[in-house]
Design a protein around this motif. Sequence first.
Motif, short mmCIF file in Angstrom:
data_model
loop_
_atom_site.label_atom_id
_atom_site.label_comp_id
_atom_site.label_asym_id
_atom_site.label_seq_id
_atom_site.Cartn_x
_atom_site.Cartn_y
_atom_site.Cartn_z
N THR A 80 0.74 -1.10 -0.05
CA THR A 80 -0.03 -0.14 0.17
C THR A 80 0.79 1.13 -0.06
O THR A 80 2.25 1.21 0.26
CB THR A 80 -1.03 -0.03 1.31
N GLY A 81 0.06 2.34 -0.21
CA GLY A 81 1.00 3.81 0.02
C GLY A 81 1.22 4.28 -1.46
O GLY A 81 1.61 5.61 -1.48
N TYR A 82 0.91 3.73 -2.71
CA TYR A 82 1.24 4.63 -4.03
C TYR A 82 0.16 5.24 -4.29
O TYR A 82 -1.03 4.88 -4.42
CB TYR A 82 1.57 3.15 -4.90
N ASP A 83 0.32 6.46 -4.73
CA ASP A 83 -0.69 7.34 -5.14
C ASP A 83 -0.13 8.04 -6.27
O ASP A 83 0.74 7.48 -6.94
CB ASP A 83 -0.69 8.62 -3.96
N TYR A 84 -0.95 8.99 -6.94
CA TYR A 84 -0.61 9.43 -8.33
C TYR A 84 -0.80 10.98 -8.42
O TYR A 84 -1.70 11.55 -8.01
CB TYR A 84 -1.70 8.64 -9.29
N ASP A 85 0.45 11.47 -9.00
CA ASP A 85 0.40 12.99 -9.12
C ASP A 85 -0.06 13.17 -10.56
O ASP A 85 0.69 13.00 -11.62
CB ASP A 85 1.82 13.50 -8.98
N TRP A 86 -1.27 13.67 -10.71
CA TRP A 86 -1.96 13.78 -11.95
C TRP A 86 -1.11 15.27 -12.71
O TRP A 86 -1.25 15.01 -13.91
CB TRP A 86 -3.29 14.07 -11.62
N ASP A 87 -0.52 16.18 -11.87
CA ASP A 87 -0.02 17.43 -12.57
C ASP A 87 1.42 16.82 -13.45
O ASP A 87 1.64 17.15 -14.47
CB ASP A 87 0.24 18.18 -11.66
N ARG A 88 2.06 15.87 -12.61
CA ARG A 88 3.25 15.34 -13.07
C ARG A 88 3.09 13.90 -13.89
O ARG A 88 3.97 13.49 -14.76
CB ARG A 88 4.37 15.26 -12.25
N ASP A 89 1.98 13.37 -13.83
CA ASP A 89 1.64 12.10 -14.62
C ASP A 89 2.69 11.13 -13.98
O ASP A 89 3.16 10.33 -14.86
CB ASP A 89 1.68 12.29 -16.03
#
Length: 204
Positions: A80-89
Amino acid sequence: TWVRSCRSGCLGNYFSLLSTVAPEQSMQWYLSNVFSEKGHANENLARELCELFALGTKHPVTGQPNYTEDDIKEIARALTGYDYDWDRDKAFFNPFNWDPGSKTIFGVNRGAAKFPEVLAAIKAHPSFGYFVPKRIYRELMGFEPSTQALEDMHAAWGSEGDIPAAPARPVLVDLGNLDPADVTPRTATLAGGRFATENFRRAL
């Protein structure tokens, strides 16, 4: 991407290849591990790591189950713990979403395990030195290896997973000993195996 990583690492160390590919952004996204968080762990990546990438469901020699459903759940918590930065893709590790609790994986308490501890546990598993070599042999030859060939591959594979060394001798020896009359039902796959093996031998 994971495809480029596979191509560049396919004749090297399997544990290094697995350690590179499994946490990659494309793999995290494809197997739904992005947004997997404490209390809501997604089991897809955990299951594929064990079943397809490294161990198989049963030990290739003993036939014993390699893991339980509880193992998958515990591994999923560790991943667990993985996220996504939509600005940097870009996918990234967010410690606020990670489950920091103690995890028991393959019957051993791994503490507050994360991705590295999961991979280390997989590498230490008795099936790690058999499952992938057996698959490589099957892809090259078109049929299952003998018990002796599998043990020879296990010895050459080593603790880290020497990809080219494991199948080299067993494949070439078995090709030399084959009697076409004994493999008539497998002619098509055997021909494909011979072609692939010759290319493999040239790459060594």
